[in-house]
Design an enzyme around this catalytic site. Structure first.
Site, PDB file in Angstrom:
ATOM      1  CG  ASP A  78      32.681  38.871  32.517  1.00 37.45           C
ATOM      2  OD1 ASP A  78      32.379  39.897  33.168  1.00 37.45           O
ATOM      3  OD2 ASP A  78      33.749  38.269  32.654  1.00 37.45           O
ATOM      4  CG  HIS A  84      40.083  36.884  32.941  1.00 35.56           C
ATOM      5  ND1 HIS A  84      39.188  36.732  33.973  1.00 35.56           N
ATOM      6  CD2 HIS A  84      39.922  38.154  32.506  1.00 35.56           C
ATOM      7  CE1 HIS A  84      38.516  37.858  34.150  1.00 35.56           C
ATOM      8  NE2 HIS A  84      38.943  38.737  33.285  1.00 35.56           N
ATOM      9  CG  ASP A  85      41.672  40.086  35.270  1.00 36.34           C
ATOM     10  OD1 ASP A  85      42.036  40.232  34.086  1.00 36.34           O
ATOM     11  OD2 ASP A  85      40.587  40.506  35.700  1.00 36.34           O
ATOM     12  CG  ASP A 132      34.542  43.976  34.478  1.00 31.75           C
ATOM     13  OD1 ASP A 132      35.458  43.225  34.846  1.00 31.75           O
ATOM     14  OD2 ASP A 132      34.735  45.096  33.961  1.00 31.75           O
ATOM     15  CD  GLU A 175      36.701  42.200  38.600  1.00 32.35           C
ATOM     16  OE1 GLU A 175      37.903  41.912  38.468  1.00 32.35           O
ATOM     17  OE2 GLU A 175      36.074  42.869  37.762  1.00 32.35           O
TER      18      GLU A 175
END
Length: 525
Positions: free
Chosen positions: A102, A333-334, A204, A271
């Site tokens: 990430d 995870h979000d 990200d 993302e």
């Protein structure tokens, strides 16, 4: 779409997201680590996925659990060290698994040496590595931009009299990508990991990395109302998705494509939360491509209704450029757990949808067990987003709870109390229990992934929506003479099957005739 003859691994494969803090603890501190992930690699390999994406593992003060990076070329001691990472990478590769990291390019930690220097003086050489602005005439923030975590996106620095920009927490100052030195340093960090052998990056908030040069106010969002996150009170017209960011993405792609043989190069997953037309631009052009896969979150964002999903899938497919490849996500995870959002019965249908649509699927750890709602007591809340904006249902801790491996103490995750609570049904909903159950969610995921491998039509074939009864989503996947058809009943009532054929897999057990059972999905040949 015209089928291509060759497909790189990232088109035919599947990605499994690991949240390292919550996967497996090896040293008894209640927090997962790299050695723990290595210990559990066989679980991932047995699922049948092709790549692992690790959420951030770099040194960090953990204000946002690793998304505030203090060193891009090292490992946080909580997770291990570079030697532990190298062992994990080698072990993953030995099992035929790719490993993705990430990468967080929009901002660093305020404790990163770059920002410490930048903050030290207006004349420091790294001052322009971050976004600094003079106050507005009234002494307040330079403009009206709102942090994604609520409040102003600007933090006043009394020592220098200026404000610095932070799209997220004040501990996450935004880098100034208009400064060539920043781009050089960040590309060097990417090279560090590529040369170590990683197979790519999930990038990200990529669409955030460049801001409008003159920093105008963002316009008001006419659809905002109380109870929606404060960020959405404005439209992020000038603080995201700037043309210069696309040029940087194209350079990142060129860098990634320089590693590895044709079809085996490194992959970039961006993302990006944008409408279809703007989202598709992140593929770039055939001559100057950008990221391989701009993440598509529409299965998370849309209502779980057949008509809505059919329209959404058709619109997304139509938006893709000829050189673009689709991808799909139902959890992260979000985001809220898929089983918590639509129930366990429909979570089985969602698994079939995810793994039979055209495009690269990303699975999130624990969804293969059907982990559902986990209530986090107020004194156990750790998510800074929820702590800053409580009461509106945006907490992310509920999706970050530890993996339950068995019915022993702490679910086999740790010998200590985990950093977040376990799912309440962990004694029966765990990997060991579901491995013994031929009708479990884990078994279903393994069978679906095996079917993808056995039938290239599911992995890389063409896609066509089919007519079906209300509440049913149906489509076919074709490659050469091979045709597979999928029907998904998104209701709790039986529905007529829109086609006939030999059933390869159903999400439910039991006899089938010409009827699709309630909450059932089937794949026919």
């Amino acid at each position: 779409m015209t089928e291509r003859h060759e497909h790189p691994w990232w088109e035919s494969g599947t990605v499994y997201q690991v949240y390292p803090r919550s996967f497996q603890d090896s040293d008894g501190d209640g927090i997962g680590d790299l050695a723990g992930i290595e210990r559990r690699l066989d679980h991932i390999a047995r699922l049948g996925v092709d790549a692992i994406w690790l959420s951030p593992i770099f040194p960090s003060p953990m204000a946002d659990f690793g998304y505030d990076v203090a060193d891009y070329c090292a490992i946080h001691p909580m997770f291990g060290d570079l030697a532990a990472f190298d062992r994990l990478l080698a072990a993953a590769h030995a099992r035929g698994l790719k490993l993705l990291l990430d990468f967080v390019p929009n901002h660093t930690s305020d404790q990163h040496p770059w920002f410490v220097a930048s903050r030290s003086s207006r004349t420091d050489p790294k001052r322009n590595w971050y976004v600094w602005r003079d106050p507005a005439p009234d002494g307040g923030p330079p403009n009206n931009w709102i942090s994604d975590f609520g409040g102003s996106a600007w933090e006043h620095d009394p020592a220098s009299g200026q404000y610095y920009l932070h799209a997220f927490l004040r501990q996450q100052p935004d880098l100034n990508w208009r400064n060539p030195a920043v781009k050089t340093a960040m590309f060097d960090a990417m090279r560090f990991w590529f040369e170590r052998g990683v197979d790519g990056f999930r990038i990200d908030v990529l669409w955030h990395i460049v801001k409008a040069a003159d920093f105008p106010d963002n316009p008001a969002n006419p659809y905002w109302r109380p109870g929606i996150t404060e960020r959405d009170r404005l439209i992020q017209q000038h603080s995201t998705d700037q043309p210069e960011a696309h040029a940087i993405a194209a350079e990142m792609r060129k860098l990634a494509d320089g590693y590895g043989a044709k079809g085996q190069g490194r992959v970039l997953i961006g993302e990006i939360f944008l409408p279809n037309d703007r989202h598709a631009r992140w593929f770039g052009t055939a001559d100057r491509p950008q990221v391989h896969l701009p993440f598509n979150f529409q299965l998370i964002e849309n209502a779980w209704e057949a008509a809505t999903l059919r329209e959404m899938i058709a619109a997304y497919e139509a938006s893709l450029p000829p050189h673009g490849w689709p991808n799909w996500v139902i959890g992260s995870h979000d985001a809220p757990r898929i089983a918590a959002r639509i129930g366990e019965a429909q979570a089985r249908v969602a698994a079939m949808l995810l793994l039979t649509l055209r495009g690269t699927p990303t699975l999130y750890q624990g969804d293969e067990l059907g982990i559902g709602k986990v209530d986090i007591p107020p004194d156990r809340v750790r998510d800074p987003q929820e702590l800053r904006q409580p009461g509106i249902g945006i907490g992310r801790d509920r999706s970050r709870t530890p993996m339950p491996w068995d019915d022993t103490a702490q679910a086999g995750f740790s010998t200590a109390e985990p950093w977040l609570p376990l799912n309440p049904d962990w004694r029966t909903r765990n990997v060991a229990a579901q491995e013994r159950d031929p009708a479990s969610m884990l078994t279903l995921y393994r069978r679906l992934l095996a079917l993808r491998r056995a039938h290239p039509a599911l992995a890389v074939g063409d896609f066509r929506l089919l007519d079906a009864a209300d509440g049913v989503l149906a489509y076919e996947r074709c490659r050469g003479d091979a045709v597979l058809r999928v029907a998904l009943n998104l209701t709790d009532a039986p529905k007529p099957l829109p086609f006939t054929g030999a059933v390869l897999l159903s999400t439910l057990d039991g006899a089938r005739g010409d009827t699709l059972g309630a909450n059932e999905g089937i794949i026919c040949q």
